[in-house]
Design an enzyme around this catalytic site. Structure first.
Site, mmCIF file in Angstrom:
data_model
loop_
_atom_site.group_PDB
_atom_site.id
_atom_site.type_symbol
_atom_site.label_atom_id
_atom_site.label_comp_id
_atom_site.label_asym_id
_atom_site.label_seq_id
_atom_site.Cartn_x
_atom_site.Cartn_y
_atom_site.Cartn_z
ATOM 1 C CE LYS A 50 -2.142 -1.147 3.827
ATOM 2 N NZ LYS A 50 -1.428 -2.410 4.116
ATOM 3 N NE ARG A 101 -5.006 -1.594 9.914
ATOM 4 C CZ ARG A 101 -3.923 -1.169 9.263
ATOM 5 N NH1 ARG A 101 -3.948 -0.063 8.580
ATOM 6 N NH2 ARG A 101 -2.829 -1.878 9.326
ATOM 7 N NE ARG A 129 7.533 -2.395 6.366
ATOM 8 C CZ ARG A 129 6.211 -2.408 6.478
ATOM 9 N NH1 ARG A 129 5.474 -1.835 5.550
ATOM 10 N NH2 ARG A 129 5.657 -2.995 7.492
ATOM 11 N NE ARG A 175 5.692 -0.401 10.101
ATOM 12 C CZ ARG A 175 4.577 -0.445 9.370
ATOM 13 N NH1 ARG A 175 4.517 0.214 8.230
ATOM 14 N NH2 ARG A 175 3.542 -1.128 9.780
ATOM 15 N NE ARG A 186 1.722 -5.115 10.991
ATOM 16 C CZ ARG A 186 2.781 -4.788 10.261
ATOM 17 N NH1 ARG A 186 3.987 -5.211 10.626
ATOM 18 N NH2 ARG A 186 2.646 -4.052 9.190
HETATM 19 P P1 AP5 Z 1 4.749 -1.552 1.927
HETATM 20 O O1 AP5 Z 1 4.430 -0.733 0.719
HETATM 21 O O2 AP5 Z 1 5.414 -0.882 3.066
HETATM 22 O O3 AP5 Z 1 3.434 -2.329 2.417
HETATM 23 P P2 AP5 Z 1 2.142 -1.781 3.160
HETATM 24 O O4 AP5 Z 1 0.969 -2.445 2.521
HETATM 25 O O5 AP5 Z 1 2.136 -0.307 3.254
HETATM 26 O O6 AP5 Z 1 2.395 -2.487 4.568
HETATM 27 P P3 AP5 Z 1 2.255 -1.947 6.057
HETATM 28 O O7 AP5 Z 1 3.005 -2.904 6.913
HETATM 29 O O8 AP5 Z 1 2.610 -0.507 6.150
HETATM 30 O O9 AP5 Z 1 0.722 -2.129 6.269
HETATM 31 P P4 AP5 Z 1 -0.031 -2.204 7.561
HETATM 32 O O10 AP5 Z 1 -1.423 -2.014 7.057
HETATM 33 O O11 AP5 Z 1 0.200 -3.427 8.358
HETATM 34 O O12 AP5 Z 1 0.593 -1.033 8.459
HETATM 35 P P5 AP5 Z 1 0.130 0.452 8.765
HETATM 36 O O13 AP5 Z 1 1.314 1.310 8.772
HETATM 37 O O14 AP5 Z 1 -1.043 0.838 7.956
HETATM 38 O O15 AP5 Z 1 5.592 -2.821 1.435
HETATM 39 C C1 AP5 Z 1 6.094 -3.784 2.357
HETATM 40 C C2 AP5 Z 1 7.513 -4.232 1.929
HETATM 41 O O16 AP5 Z 1 7.432 -4.938 0.690
HETATM 42 C C3 AP5 Z 1 8.465 -3.055 1.684
HETATM 43 O O17 AP5 Z 1 9.758 -3.420 2.079
HETATM 44 C C4 AP5 Z 1 8.415 -2.858 0.151
HETATM 45 O O18 AP5 Z 1 9.603 -2.303 -0.354
HETATM 46 C C5 AP5 Z 1 8.198 -4.282 -0.334
HETATM 47 N N1 AP5 Z 1 7.425 -4.345 -1.572
HETATM 48 C C6 AP5 Z 1 6.410 -3.510 -1.948
HETATM 49 N N2 AP5 Z 1 5.931 -3.883 -3.158
HETATM 50 C C7 AP5 Z 1 6.625 -4.981 -3.533
HETATM 51 C C8 AP5 Z 1 6.579 -5.828 -4.694
HETATM 52 N N3 AP5 Z 1 5.719 -5.626 -5.702
HETATM 53 N N4 AP5 Z 1 7.449 -6.874 -4.738
HETATM 54 C C9 AP5 Z 1 8.324 -7.098 -3.730
HETATM 55 N N5 AP5 Z 1 8.418 -6.333 -2.623
HETATM 56 C C10 AP5 Z 1 7.581 -5.287 -2.518
HETATM 57 O O19 AP5 Z 1 -0.401 0.273 10.282
HETATM 58 C C11 AP5 Z 1 0.476 -0.010 11.337
HETATM 59 C C12 AP5 Z 1 -0.297 -0.123 12.633
HETATM 60 O O20 AP5 Z 1 -0.952 1.115 12.929
HETATM 61 C C13 AP5 Z 1 -1.433 -1.158 12.628
HETATM 62 O O21 AP5 Z 1 -0.968 -2.472 12.939
HETATM 63 C C14 AP5 Z 1 -2.367 -0.587 13.712
HETATM 64 O O22 AP5 Z 1 -1.891 -0.875 15.001
HETATM 65 C C15 AP5 Z 1 -2.244 0.910 13.484
HETATM 66 N N6 AP5 Z 1 -3.237 1.433 12.526
HETATM 67 C C16 AP5 Z 1 -2.984 2.032 11.324
HETATM 68 N N7 AP5 Z 1 -4.124 2.387 10.706
HETATM 69 C C17 AP5 Z 1 -5.135 2.005 11.535
HETATM 70 C C18 AP5 Z 1 -6.553 2.068 11.439
HETATM 71 N N8 AP5 Z 1 -7.170 2.618 10.352
HETATM 72 N N9 AP5 Z 1 -7.284 1.573 12.457
HETATM 73 C C19 AP5 Z 1 -6.705 1.032 13.568
HETATM 74 N N10 AP5 Z 1 -5.357 0.926 13.718
HETATM 75 C C20 AP5 Z 1 -4.580 1.409 12.709
HETATM 76 ZN ZN ZN Z 2 2.239 1.056 4.874
#
Ligand code: AP5
Ligand code: ZN
Length: 217
Positions: free
Chosen positions: A13, A88, A123, A156, A167
């Site tokens: 994402k 979410r 990552r 992270r 997760r």
């Molecule tokens: P990346 O692009 O970073 O993936 P992402 O989908 O953004 O993953 P996140 O871990 O950020 O998602 P998440 O939803 O768990 O965390 P968030 O920060 O929202 O890519 C991942 C890796 O793969 C990178 O190294 C990248 O380079 C690589 N990659 C990308 N594309 C690729 C490809 N095509 N091929 C190979 N490699 C690739 O949330 C974190 C925490 O915050 C949650 O756990 C929760 O506690 C809280 N939180 C956030 N939002 C909410 C909400 N709305 N409600 C409640 N709690 C929330």
């Molecule tokens: Zn992210």
């Protein structure tokens, strides 16, 4: 243009958000990035959210909904925005629908759980901007440094294997139902419903980007 980028942890994402926001000149609203900034700044929100995030659980709907409702009032959201990691839960999606903010598209990025552990282990992130790299799949120009600022990249806290597994479980239980929620809404014929696109998140970063652009037309 108002979009939601939906997908499990590590689906890409954050990586794809950069391309989409550039194409449509809209801001990226990542609730994860907002929470991490609050943790780093040591605000009351950050203090409340840190333990929950480190476990890989979800921060309460009330906190998140309040945060997002305030953020989308900002002037830079006048032409739309891209939600990354929001909504979410069903209550978060309902809060958006009830606030009268119509969304145009929901893009679901689909990646099998088995590939996620490797993506997370490799990552590296630039905390201030949220820019994301992978040590082999998407490396920075200089190892350990952000391309734009040259600042340090970090891992992270929630990218440890056990936390990633939690997760993924949380995603399947609490967030994946949103796919049916939006699909059913779209098929009801309601003009306010967004269009739902299911996009394969496997392949190179550019391949996935092109699939998203094709889906959006
Ligand atoms: P990346 O692009 O970073 O993936 P992402 O989908 O953004 O993953 P996140 O871990 O950020 O998602 P998440 O939803 O768990 O965390 P968030 O920060 O929202 O890519 C991942 C890796 O793969 C990178 O190294 C990248 O380079 C690589 N990659 C990308 N594309 C690729 C490809 N095509 N091929 C190979 N490699 C690739 O949330 C974190 C925490 O915050 C949650 O756990 C929760 O506690 C809280 N939180 C956030 N939002 C909410 C909400 N709305 N409600 C409640 N709690 C929330
Ligand atoms: Zn992210």
């Amino acid at each position: 243009m108002r979009l939601i980028l939906l997908g499990g942890p590590g689906a890409g994402k954050g990586t794809q958000a950069g391309f989409i926001t550039q194409r449509y000149s809209i801001p990226q609203i990542s609730t994860g990035d907002m929470l991490r900034a609050a943790v780093k700044a040591g605000t009351p929100l950050g203090k409340a959210a840190k333990q929950v995030m480190d476990r890989g659980d979800l921060v309460s709907d009330d906190i998140i909904i309040g945060l997002v409702k305030e953020r989308i009032q900002a002037p830079d959201c006048a032409n739309g925005f891209l939600f990354d990691g929001f909504p979410r839960t069903i209550p978060q999606a309902e809060a958006m629908a009830e606030s009268g903010v119509d969304l145009d598209h929901v893009v679901e990025l689909v990646v099998a759980d088995s590939l996620i552990i490797d993506r997370m282990a490799g990552r590296r992130v630039h905390v201030a901007s949220g820019r994301t790299y992978h040590i082999t799949n998407n490396p920075p120009k200089v190892a350990g440094k952000d391309d734009a600022t040259g600042e340090e990249l970090v891992q992270r806290v929630d990218d440890q294997e056990e936390t990633v597994k939690n997760r993924l479980a949380v995603y399947h239980k609490q967030t994946e139902p949103l796919v049916s929620y939006y699909s059913e809404w779209a098929s009801s014929g309601d003009a306010h419903a967004p269009t739902v696109h299911r996009v394969n998140g496997l392949g190179t970063v550019e391949e996935v980007r092109d699939r998203i652009f094709t889906a959006l037309g």
